[in-house]
Design a protein around this motif. Structure first.
Motif, PDB file in Angstrom:
ATOM      1  N   ILE A  15       0.860  -1.191   0.000  1.00  0.00           N
ATOM      2  CA  ILE A  15       0.000   0.000   0.000  1.00  0.00           C
ATOM      3  C   ILE A  15       0.894   1.237   0.000  1.00  0.00           C
ATOM      4  O   ILE A  15       1.758   1.390   0.867  1.00  0.00           O
ATOM      5  CB  ILE A  15      -0.936   0.013   1.237  1.00  0.00           C
ATOM      6  CG1 ILE A  15      -1.815  -1.252   1.241  1.00  0.00           C
ATOM      7  CG2 ILE A  15      -1.807   1.273   1.243  1.00  0.00           C
ATOM      8  CD1 ILE A  15      -2.562  -1.486   2.545  1.00  0.00           C
ATOM      9  N   ASP A  16       0.688   2.091  -1.005  1.00  0.00           N
ATOM     10  CA  ASP A  16       1.531   3.271  -1.206  1.00  0.00           C
ATOM     11  C   ASP A  16       0.680   4.530  -1.112  1.00  0.00           C
ATOM     12  O   ASP A  16      -0.245   4.708  -1.904  1.00  0.00           O
ATOM     13  CB  ASP A  16       2.183   3.166  -2.600  1.00  0.00           C
ATOM     14  CG  ASP A  16       2.742   4.499  -3.092  1.00  0.00           C
ATOM     15  OD1 ASP A  16       3.528   5.113  -2.354  1.00  0.00           O
ATOM     16  OD2 ASP A  16       2.395   4.922  -4.219  1.00  0.00           O
ATOM     17  N   VAL A  17       0.995   5.384  -0.143  1.00  0.00           N
ATOM     18  CA  VAL A  17       0.279   6.652  -0.013  1.00  0.00           C
ATOM     19  C   VAL A  17       1.140   7.760  -0.611  1.00  0.00           C
ATOM     20  O   VAL A  17       2.160   8.153  -0.047  1.00  0.00           O
ATOM     21  CB  VAL A  17      -0.049   6.969   1.468  1.00  0.00           C
ATOM     22  CG1 VAL A  17      -0.781   8.304   1.577  1.00  0.00           C
ATOM     23  CG2 VAL A  17      -0.908   5.849   2.068  1.00  0.00           C
ATOM     24  N   GLY A  18       0.740   8.232  -1.787  1.00  0.00           N
ATOM     25  CA  GLY A  18       1.443   9.331  -2.441  1.00  0.00           C
ATOM     26  C   GLY A  18       0.855  10.660  -2.000  1.00  0.00           C
ATOM     27  O   GLY A  18       0.038  10.721  -1.086  1.00  0.00           O
ATOM     28  N   SER A  19       1.259  11.736  -2.673  1.00  0.00           N
ATOM     29  CA  SER A  19       0.778  13.062  -2.271  1.00  0.00           C
ATOM     30  C   SER A  19      -0.696  13.250  -2.582  1.00  0.00           C
ATOM     31  O   SER A  19      -1.430  13.851  -1.808  1.00  0.00           O
ATOM     32  CB  SER A  19       1.566  14.154  -2.997  1.00  0.00           C
ATOM     33  OG  SER A  19       2.936  13.998  -2.718  1.00  0.00           O
ATOM     34  N   ALA A  20      -1.148  12.732  -3.738  1.00  0.00           N
ATOM     35  CA  ALA A  20      -2.520  13.017  -4.168  1.00  0.00           C
ATOM     36  C   ALA A  20      -3.391  11.778  -4.281  1.00  0.00           C
ATOM     37  O   ALA A  20      -4.580  11.883  -4.518  1.00  0.00           O
ATOM     38  CB  ALA A  20      -2.490  13.737  -5.518  1.00  0.00           C
ATOM     39  N   VAL A  22      -3.840   7.247  -3.121  1.00  0.00           N
ATOM     40  CA  VAL A  22      -3.387   6.031  -2.442  1.00  0.00           C
ATOM     41  C   VAL A  22      -3.512   4.902  -3.447  1.00  0.00           C
ATOM     42  O   VAL A  22      -4.506   4.800  -4.167  1.00  0.00           O
ATOM     43  CB  VAL A  22      -4.262   5.725  -1.213  1.00  0.00           C
ATOM     44  CG1 VAL A  22      -3.872   4.376  -0.603  1.00  0.00           C
ATOM     45  CG2 VAL A  22      -4.108   6.816  -0.164  1.00  0.00           C
ATOM     46  N   ARG A  23      -2.468   4.051  -3.504  1.00  0.00           N
ATOM     47  CA  ARG A  23      -2.496   2.915  -4.420  1.00  0.00           C
ATOM     48  C   ARG A  23      -2.223   1.640  -3.641  1.00  0.00           C
ATOM     49  O   ARG A  23      -1.512   1.669  -2.647  1.00  0.00           O
ATOM     50  CB  ARG A  23      -1.426   3.086  -5.501  1.00  0.00           C
ATOM     51  CG  ARG A  23      -1.542   4.415  -6.235  1.00  0.00           C
ATOM     52  CD  ARG A  23      -0.461   4.585  -7.278  1.00  0.00           C
ATOM     53  NE  ARG A  23       0.869   4.404  -6.736  1.00  0.00           N
ATOM     54  CZ  ARG A  23       1.920   3.988  -7.450  1.00  0.00           C
ATOM     55  NH1 ARG A  23       1.774   3.697  -8.718  1.00  0.00           N
ATOM     56  NH2 ARG A  23       3.104   3.862  -6.894  1.00  0.00           N
ATOM     57  N   ALA A  24      -2.808   0.549  -4.108  1.00  0.00           N
ATOM     58  CA  ALA A  24      -2.514  -0.748  -3.496  1.00  0.00           C
ATOM     59  C   ALA A  24      -2.264  -1.746  -4.604  1.00  0.00           C
ATOM     60  O   ALA A  24      -2.782  -1.602  -5.714  1.00  0.00           O
ATOM     61  CB  ALA A  24      -3.675  -1.213  -2.626  1.00  0.00           C
ATOM     62  N   ALA A  25      -1.442  -2.754  -4.308  1.00  0.00           N
ATOM     63  CA  ALA A  25      -1.205  -3.830  -5.273  1.00  0.00           C
ATOM     64  C   ALA A  25      -1.166  -5.155  -4.542  1.00  0.00           C
ATOM     65  O   ALA A  25      -0.702  -5.242  -3.403  1.00  0.00           O
ATOM     66  CB  ALA A  25       0.114  -3.603  -6.010  1.00  0.00           C
ATOM     67  N   LEU A  26      -1.664  -6.172  -5.224  1.00  0.00           N
ATOM     68  CA  LEU A  26      -1.501  -7.541  -4.767  1.00  0.00           C
ATOM     69  C   LEU A  26      -0.328  -8.087  -5.572  1.00  0.00           C
ATOM     70  O   LEU A  26      -0.353  -8.082  -6.808  1.00  0.00           O
ATOM     71  CB  LEU A  26      -2.777  -8.345  -5.046  1.00  0.00           C
ATOM     72  CG  LEU A  26      -2.784  -9.777  -4.486  1.00  0.00           C
ATOM     73  CD1 LEU A  26      -2.786  -9.750  -2.959  1.00  0.00           C
ATOM     74  CD2 LEU A  26      -3.996 -10.549  -4.996  1.00  0.00           C
ATOM     75  N   VAL A  65      -8.882   0.834  -1.562  1.00  0.00           N
ATOM     76  CA  VAL A  65      -8.047   0.237  -2.623  1.00  0.00           C
ATOM     77  C   VAL A  65      -7.605  -1.182  -2.269  1.00  0.00           C
ATOM     78  O   VAL A  65      -7.486  -2.038  -3.144  1.00  0.00           O
ATOM     79  CB  VAL A  65      -6.812   1.113  -2.985  1.00  0.00           C
ATOM     80  CG1 VAL A  65      -7.234   2.373  -3.708  1.00  0.00           C
ATOM     81  CG2 VAL A  65      -5.961   1.447  -1.779  1.00  0.00           C
ATOM     82  N   THR A  66      -7.378  -1.434  -0.987  1.00  0.00           N
ATOM     83  CA  THR A  66      -6.939  -2.783  -0.579  1.00  0.00           C
ATOM     84  C   THR A  66      -8.062  -3.789  -0.803  1.00  0.00           C
ATOM     85  O   THR A  66      -7.839  -4.880  -1.347  1.00  0.00           O
ATOM     86  CB  THR A  66      -6.471  -2.781   0.893  1.00  0.00           C
ATOM     87  OG1 THR A  66      -5.460  -1.790   1.039  1.00  0.00           O
ATOM     88  CG2 THR A  66      -5.905  -4.131   1.292  1.00  0.00           C
ATOM     89  N   LEU A 246      -9.711  -3.337   6.058  1.00  0.00           N
ATOM     90  CA  LEU A 246      -8.901  -3.530   4.843  1.00  0.00           C
ATOM     91  C   LEU A 246      -9.358  -4.710   3.998  1.00  0.00           C
ATOM     92  O   LEU A 246      -8.905  -4.874   2.862  1.00  0.00           O
ATOM     93  CB  LEU A 246      -7.427  -3.736   5.220  1.00  0.00           C
ATOM     94  CG  LEU A 246      -6.696  -2.536   5.837  1.00  0.00           C
ATOM     95  CD1 LEU A 246      -5.442  -2.993   6.585  1.00  0.00           C
ATOM     96  CD2 LEU A 246      -6.311  -1.511   4.776  1.00  0.00           C
ATOM     97  N   GLY A 247     -10.220  -5.557   4.574  1.00  0.00           N
ATOM     98  CA  GLY A 247     -10.647  -6.754   3.847  1.00  0.00           C
ATOM     99  C   GLY A 247      -9.565  -7.807   3.788  1.00  0.00           C
ATOM    100  O   GLY A 247      -9.454  -8.576   2.835  1.00  0.00           O
ATOM    101  N   LEU A 248      -8.720  -7.849   4.835  1.00  0.00           N
ATOM    102  CA  LEU A 248      -7.599  -8.802   4.890  1.00  0.00           C
ATOM    103  C   LEU A 248      -7.772  -9.732   6.092  1.00  0.00           C
ATOM    104  O   LEU A 248      -8.495  -9.410   7.037  1.00  0.00           O
ATOM    105  CB  LEU A 248      -6.271  -8.043   5.026  1.00  0.00           C
ATOM    106  CG  LEU A 248      -5.810  -7.241   3.809  1.00  0.00           C
ATOM    107  CD1 LEU A 248      -4.611  -6.366   4.175  1.00  0.00           C
ATOM    108  CD2 LEU A 248      -5.437  -8.160   2.651  1.00  0.00           C
ATOM    109  N   PRO A 249      -7.066 -10.883   6.102  1.00  0.00           N
ATOM    110  CA  PRO A 249      -7.192 -11.798   7.246  1.00  0.00           C
ATOM    111  C   PRO A 249      -6.588 -11.198   8.528  1.00  0.00           C
ATOM    112  O   PRO A 249      -5.510 -10.593   8.474  1.00  0.00           O
ATOM    113  CB  PRO A 249      -6.392 -13.032   6.820  1.00  0.00           C
ATOM    114  CG  PRO A 249      -6.110 -12.874   5.370  1.00  0.00           C
ATOM    115  CD  PRO A 249      -6.185 -11.417   5.057  1.00  0.00           C
ATOM    116  N   GLU A 250      -7.285 -11.380   9.621  1.00  0.00           N
ATOM    117  CA  GLU A 250      -6.810 -10.922  10.938  1.00  0.00           C
ATOM    118  C   GLU A 250      -5.491 -11.612  11.274  1.00  0.00           C
ATOM    119  O   GLU A 250      -5.301 -12.784  10.959  1.00  0.00           O
ATOM    120  CB  GLU A 250      -7.881 -11.322  11.953  1.00  0.00           C
ATOM    121  CG  GLU A 250      -7.657 -10.838  13.336  1.00  0.00           C
ATOM    122  CD  GLU A 250      -8.743 -11.372  14.287  1.00  0.00           C
ATOM    123  OE1 GLU A 250      -8.385 -11.729  15.412  1.00  0.00           O
ATOM    124  OE2 GLU A 250      -9.923 -11.420  13.894  1.00  0.00           O
TER     125      GLU A 250
END
Length: 456
Positions: A15-20, A22-26, A65-66, A246-250
């Motif tokens: 997860i990348d938070v830029g200036s303007a 937020v992007r996420a990638a699997l 995004v996640t 985030l929709g991810l496993p605990e």
């Protein structure tokens, strides 16, 4: 005949938070970006040079995004998550609620952005102290670092913000806290932007000298007294609440984070170069420099021992690759390519031995830009297979925290993939050498003009 059940692929989320935005990638264990999403975040500019954001808005974007990138993937295959972000300053109260960093008292606007320049007079006073910690930032602190911003808050918002503040986070560390409930800081952020030193930690005399002695009193709890190397696991992983958001496993591993440019460096600089006929093939990683080319450019070089380079940030220990010192040169305008050669030669003169450039970021897609880098510096340029090297870097952190790789170096070699190599065209060498000579003359003249004006 019976077919063996294939072992599932392991996935990591970056997860990348830029200036303007937020992007996420699997990203899978081989460094391939399988899915990718982005969402804009808000910026407020209440007055010139003041730029603010909202940590709640940023976290909501991270969650959105996640959820998109992990949709449809078996959750049990996702092993870890890593964050990177701009080095903006997040302020919360003792209950971790947002605190206004502005005179309007708008609490949700609790982030002073990295590019905010409100603390110009504060940074001038800090630099005038000539304190020893400044030698780790090229001798002069930037207005975009955190101490001047903290001093600005104390001098301008004492009652509404400074006195009520419970914690001051660098944005990458705010995100790992939000995910785990643990206030540990990354060595990358505190060393690069807060004057933490690897040999002595926080320096009490510095904070007292600049008028922020209050931070020393509570053993630095407000700015961090538990510091982890990038990629180390934070706490017990994702909390139930963050996992749901985030929709991810605990409980999956969360890594100590990185500043965004450093994540880009991590995503490219350690790639396996066997068979590409490059001068760095049988050399240590210290023979490489990573260039992250966005609106501004960052040049990241690592060394075994600390190298002090005039006008270049660092040396920072373990700030990008654990166990190695980092020097970070920067250009606020990416197009100044003779700027790049000058930075490299300054680093070489100070003791770096660099023979290969590794490029990533938006501008690395431009073939002319890449070829000119090779021609001007006379060094081969390696492009990463994934243009989104910053997201791969963040995922590498998650992979490292999960324990699936023995070290961050191993994760970098397996997940940072080379796309193509651009060799310098020596036909133009004489032309660029002459042009560079002119550039150096201009730099000299600029210094002379500045000294004339300073003597007024």
């Amino acid at each position: 005949m019976h077919s063996e059940k294939q072992a599932p692929v392991k996935y990591y989320v970056g997860i990348d938070v830029g200036s303007a935005s937020v992007r996420a990638a699997l990203v899978d264990e081989f460094g391939t970006v399988v899915a990718h999403a982005d969402r804009p975040i808000q910026i407020w500019e209440p007055q010139p040079d003041h730029y603010e954001q909202s940590s709640a808005d940023i976290w909501a974007a991270c969650c959105s995004v996640t959820k998109k990138v992990v949709c449809g993937v078996d959750a049990s295959w996702i092993r870890g998550v890593g964050f990177d972000a701009t080095c903006s300053l997040v302020v919360v109260d003792k209950q971790f609620q947002p605190l206004a960093v502005n005179c309007e008292g708008q609490n949700y606007r609790n982030v002073i952005m990295w590019m905010d320049h409100r603390a110009v007079s504060q940074v001038d006073r800090i630099n005038a102290t000539q304190h020893r910690v400044l030698s780790y930032v090229g001798g002069v602190m930037s207005v975009e670092m955190q101490p001047p911003k903290l001093l600005w808050i104390k001098e301008n918002l004492q009652e509404s913000c400074w006195d009520k503040a419970g914690y001051f986070f660098d944005l990458p560390d705010f995100l790992s806290w939000k995910a785990t409930g643990v206030t540990a800081r990354s060595l990358c952020t505190v060393v690069c932007k807060w004057t933490y030193t690897s040999d002595g930690g926080w320096d009490d005399s510095f904070w007292k000298m600049i008028g922020l002695e209050d931070l020393v009193k509570d053993k630095y709890e407000k700015i961090g007294n538990h510091v982890l190397s990038p990629g180390e696991p934070v706490g017990k992983g994702l909390t139930p609440e963050a996992a749901k958001d985030l929709g991810l496993p605990e409980g999956i591993a969360v890594a100590a984070s990185l500043i965004d440019a450093h994540a880009g460096g991590l995503g490219v600089i350690g790639a396996d170069v066997k068979g590409y006929n490059l001068p760095c093939e049988n050399e240590p990683i210290t023979s490489r420099v990573a260039m992250i080319c966005g609106t501004s450019s960052c040049h990241m070089g690592v060394s075994e021992t600390p190298i002090f380079v005039p006008g270049v940030w660092g040396p920072y220990f373990s700030a990008m690759v654990p166990g190695l010192w980092l020097n970070e040169g920067g250009q606020s305008a990416t197009g100044k390519l003779l700027g790049t050669r000058h930075i490299l030669e300054t680093m070489q003169a100070a003791g770096h031995h660099i023979n290969t450039l590794f490029l990533c970021g938006g501008l690395s897609k431009n073939p002319l830009f890449v070829q000119m880098h090779a021609d001007i510096t006379g060094k081969p340029v390696v492009l990463s297979k994934e243009v989104e090297s910053v997201l791969v870097g963040a995922a590498i952190l998650g992979a490292c925290a999960s324990g699936d790789f023995a070290s961050i170096q191993e994760a970098m070699a397996k997940m940072g993939k080379i796309g193509r190599v651009v060799q310098p065209n020596h036909e133009h060498k004489r032309f660029y050498d002459k042009k560079y000579e002119v550039f150096l003359k201009l730099v000299e003249h600029q210094k002379e003009y500045r000294s004339i004006m300073n003597s007024v």
